[in-house]
Every structure is written in C-alpha cells, then in structure tokens.
Design a protein around this motif. Structure first.
Motif, mmCIF file in Angstrom:
data_model
loop_
_atom_site.group_PDB
_atom_site.id
_atom_site.type_symbol
_atom_site.label_atom_id
_atom_site.label_comp_id
_atom_site.label_asym_id
_atom_site.label_seq_id
_atom_site.Cartn_x
_atom_site.Cartn_y
_atom_site.Cartn_z
ATOM 1 N N ASP A 72 25.563 37.928 -17.216
ATOM 2 C CA ASP A 72 25.710 36.642 -17.901
ATOM 3 C C ASP A 72 27.174 36.236 -17.945
ATOM 4 O O ASP A 72 28.043 37.021 -18.347
ATOM 5 C CB ASP A 72 25.160 36.720 -19.324
ATOM 6 N N ASP A 75 26.393 31.411 -21.997
ATOM 7 C CA ASP A 75 25.042 31.273 -22.522
ATOM 8 C C ASP A 75 24.223 30.415 -21.556
ATOM 9 O O ASP A 75 24.630 29.311 -21.188
ATOM 10 C CB ASP A 75 25.088 30.615 -23.910
ATOM 11 N N ASN A 76 23.084 30.929 -21.131
ATOM 12 C CA ASN A 76 22.185 30.240 -20.210
ATOM 13 C C ASN A 76 22.769 30.070 -18.809
ATOM 14 O O ASN A 76 22.332 29.214 -18.043
ATOM 15 C CB ASN A 76 21.772 28.866 -20.765
ATOM 16 N N VAL A 77 23.784 30.867 -18.466
ATOM 17 C CA VAL A 77 24.335 30.882 -17.112
ATOM 18 C C VAL A 77 24.511 32.333 -16.687
ATOM 19 O O VAL A 77 25.419 33.023 -17.150
ATOM 20 C CB VAL A 77 25.677 30.138 -17.000
ATOM 21 N N ASN A 78 23.616 32.788 -15.818
ATOM 22 C CA ASN A 78 23.679 34.136 -15.286
ATOM 23 C C ASN A 78 24.172 34.073 -13.845
ATOM 24 O O ASN A 78 23.659 33.297 -13.035
ATOM 25 C CB ASN A 78 22.291 34.782 -15.344
ATOM 26 N N ARG A 107 22.026 30.948 -12.435
ATOM 27 C CA ARG A 107 20.678 30.624 -12.877
ATOM 28 C C ARG A 107 20.598 30.582 -14.385
ATOM 29 O O ARG A 107 21.411 31.157 -15.103
ATOM 30 C CB ARG A 107 19.680 31.650 -12.333
ATOM 31 N N GLY A 108 19.600 29.842 -14.858
ATOM 32 C CA GLY A 108 19.317 29.712 -16.281
ATOM 33 C C GLY A 108 17.953 29.090 -16.423
ATOM 34 O O GLY A 108 17.186 28.982 -15.453
ATOM 35 N N ASP A 109 17.643 28.612 -17.635
ATOM 36 C CA ASP A 109 16.333 27.984 -17.795
ATOM 37 C C ASP A 109 16.271 26.609 -17.132
ATOM 38 O O ASP A 109 15.223 25.972 -17.106
ATOM 39 C CB ASP A 109 15.951 27.890 -19.277
ATOM 40 N N TRP A 110 17.382 26.183 -16.527
ATOM 41 C CA TRP A 110 17.458 24.932 -15.773
ATOM 42 C C TRP A 110 17.151 25.142 -14.284
ATOM 43 O O TRP A 110 17.165 24.193 -13.493
ATOM 44 C CB TRP A 110 18.865 24.325 -15.898
ATOM 45 N N GLN A 112 17.862 27.591 -10.628
ATOM 46 C CA GLN A 112 18.901 28.409 -10.014
ATOM 47 C C GLN A 112 19.472 27.701 -8.794
ATOM 48 O O GLN A 112 18.792 26.935 -8.112
ATOM 49 C CB GLN A 112 18.364 29.784 -9.607
#
Length: 337
Positions: A72, A75-78, A107-110, A112
C-alpha cells in the motif's frame, strides 16, 4: 596491489555490515530491506504430442514461473508488480523472465491500471474460453490476417471494478516502437445477465501493425452459457481486417477474415469433458479470395484432483493451409503453484 585489495575487501565488509544494520532496523530481519508482500507462482505443464504426417511424437514443456510483489502506497492505492517467464520450450530459449505479462501497476476499489507488457483486452477473450481445448491453431494464432496482438509491450491498461454484472478494460500505447505513427488501442466489455449468461465483446485498433504500412482492426463477440446438470456452452465470432501474413513484405494491401468458435462442456464432479470446433473462413486480399480456410475439431477429457489436471486431447485439423485433415493427440499433466 595487496594493499588495494585489502582496502577494497574492507570497504565491502563495511558496506555489508551497514546494509545489515539498516535491514535489522527496518524490519528486524538481517538481509531483508522491504516489507513488500512477495509471492512466487507458476505453472508446471508437460505433455506428449503426436500429429499424423509429422516427424514423430514430441514432449512440449509449457512450464513457467513468475514473481509478484505489492504494498500500500496510500489509502486505497496499492502498488503492485509482476514479472513472468516464458514457456520452457525445447531448450529454454523462450523462457526469459519478462517474456509474459510483466508490469507495474496501481489498484484500489476504483479498479486497476498497469503499465508494461501484458495481454490485450481483446486477446484475453480470444484465448479464454474460445481457444480451448486445442482450437488455437485456427481461432488464435492460426488465422491468415494480422490485425490484433496477443501480448503487447509499451502499453497502459485499465481494468474496471464490477458495476453489477458489468466490467470493462481499456488499453493504449505504442504498436511497433521503431515505426513513427504505429499505435495501439484496445477495449473489452463483459456483462453477466442475471447470473444466467455472460456476454463478451472486444475491439482492437493498431495503426501500422508490426511496422507494416497497414492500419488494422479486429473485434470479437461471444457468450458463455451454463446449462443444467453440469453442461455448458460457449461460442464466439471474430473478424480481422488488417495485413495478410503470406504477403507480409507487400505493404498497403488490405486483407480480412472471419472466424468462429463453438465449445460444449460437461462436468461431473472432478471429471470434465470438452468438445470444440473452430473455423476460419477463406480470407480476402484486396477483395480476392485466397482459398485458405481451415477448421479444427477437438475433444478433451480431464480430471481435477488436489490441484493437478491430467488430460487427454484428440482432434483433427487442416490448419496452416494443410491440404489434408491431420489427426492429433496430446496427453499431459499440469498444475499451478
């Protein structure tokens, strides 16, 4: 000279000690500098293949190995990466690390996004499920018109999250990096209708494909339909408008070809059976029929146990402009790890 060697050795020892100290401070483990999650994965696959009118049987080794890492960043960016080797093949010459999908991504919940070398969105549909079992010699690489890539370097690709039953992918980048104006664009959409049937569509456009002065495009539409009692059906239509393989040195000539694939399957516990048929219509070069249509029919029996998949495949084809129908048989074992 001896004094210089001692100083060099001492410098190496100091550097190694300081590296170990940093590692211990960073992670508590000597020699480990990163807390990225790292995975090793691969496929072990070997098969014996025999074809009528060939030179005898052959062992085909499609084993490969890869590495993945991720961490990570925000937050929300892996941040994640992958490097994968090619197939071992006959002598290992094609097994170079990076020969298959090798990229860096976020990637994230948006969704990849990836950058590097990877399958194009359209080719993923061509490859699975419509080229298995044993249909690729016609529906995949056995076509006569070059219009789309399979795996492409120098591209960026976005894969969406699921919006209900809908997902999509987009790719863009360079085509042939040694040719000015050679570019790539691809797209695919997948839609599951009420958990009953899944529809697939893909499109690809490649200007000056592979450095040849031809602007090419291709599309595919298909479906997957699960049926009661373990049965299933899948089918696809593909159209390619690009350059003729047999006249590759001749630039500016337009060629086109249609292809079809239909597959039925049945599963009973660990046992599976597939029967597939694929055909290429005769291609046209500048509107002239080339008399190069071909087809393949193939059946596969497989057994899945504890991750292992032994299988037997038999079929017949006249691909690669063969004048006769040639029977083939393949028996193999593969497993992923």
């Amino acid at each position: 000279m001896d004094k210089m060697f001692k100083r060099t050795l001492l410098g190496a020892v100091v550097a190694f000690a300081s590296t170990g100290a940093m590692a211990a401070e960073e992670t508590g483990q000597i020699g480990v500098l990163s807390d990225f999650k790292v995975d090793v994965y691969g496929v072990a696959a070997i098969s014996a293949f025999y074809q009528e009118d060939g030179n005898g049987y052959d062992y085909e080794n499609e084993s490969r190995i890869g590495f993945r890492a991720s961490k990570d960043m925000f937050d929300n960016v892996n941040v994640f990466m992958q490097i994968e080797s090619g197939y071992v093949g006959e002598d290992g010459s094609g097994s170079t690390l990076g020969a298959r999908d090798t990229f860096l991504g976020l990637r994230g919940d948006w969704g990849q996004v990836r950058f590097g070398r990877m399958l194009t969105p359209m080719y993923e549909i061509v490859d699975w499920p419509y080229s298995n079992p044993g249909l690729g010699r016609v529906f995949d690489w056995g076509g006569d018109v070059k219009a789309h890539y399979d795996r492409k370097g120098d591209i960026a690709r976005y894969d969406s999250p699921a919006f209900g039953g809908l997902t999509f992918s987009l790719s863009a980048g360079r085509g042939d990096t040694g040719t000015d104006g050679s570019n790539h664009f691809g797209a695919a959409v997948h839609y599951n209708v009420a958990d009953i049937v899944t529809l697939h569509g893909g499109y690809e456009n490649n200007s000056k494909v592979d450095g040849v002065d031809v602007d090419a495009s291709a599309y595919i539409i298909g479906f997957e339909l699960p049926l009661p009692a373990g049965f299933g059906l899948a089918g696809a239509y593909k159209f390619a408008d690009g350059a003729q393989y047999t006249d590759w040195a001749t630039t500016g000539l337009d060629a086109e070809q249609s292809s079809y694939s239909i597959i039925g399957q049945y599963w009973n516990g660990p046992w599976g059976f597939k029967l597939g048929y694929a055909a290429n219509d005769e291609s046209e070069l500048e509107g002239v029929n080339q008399n190069d249509g071909d087809e393949v029919v193939s059946a596969q029996l497989m057994y899945v146990h504890n991750g292992f998949v032994p299988y037997l495949r038999v079929g017949q084809h006249d691909a690669y402009d063969s004048s006769d129908k040639l029977a083939f048989v393949r028996v193999g074992l593969e497993y992923g790890f």
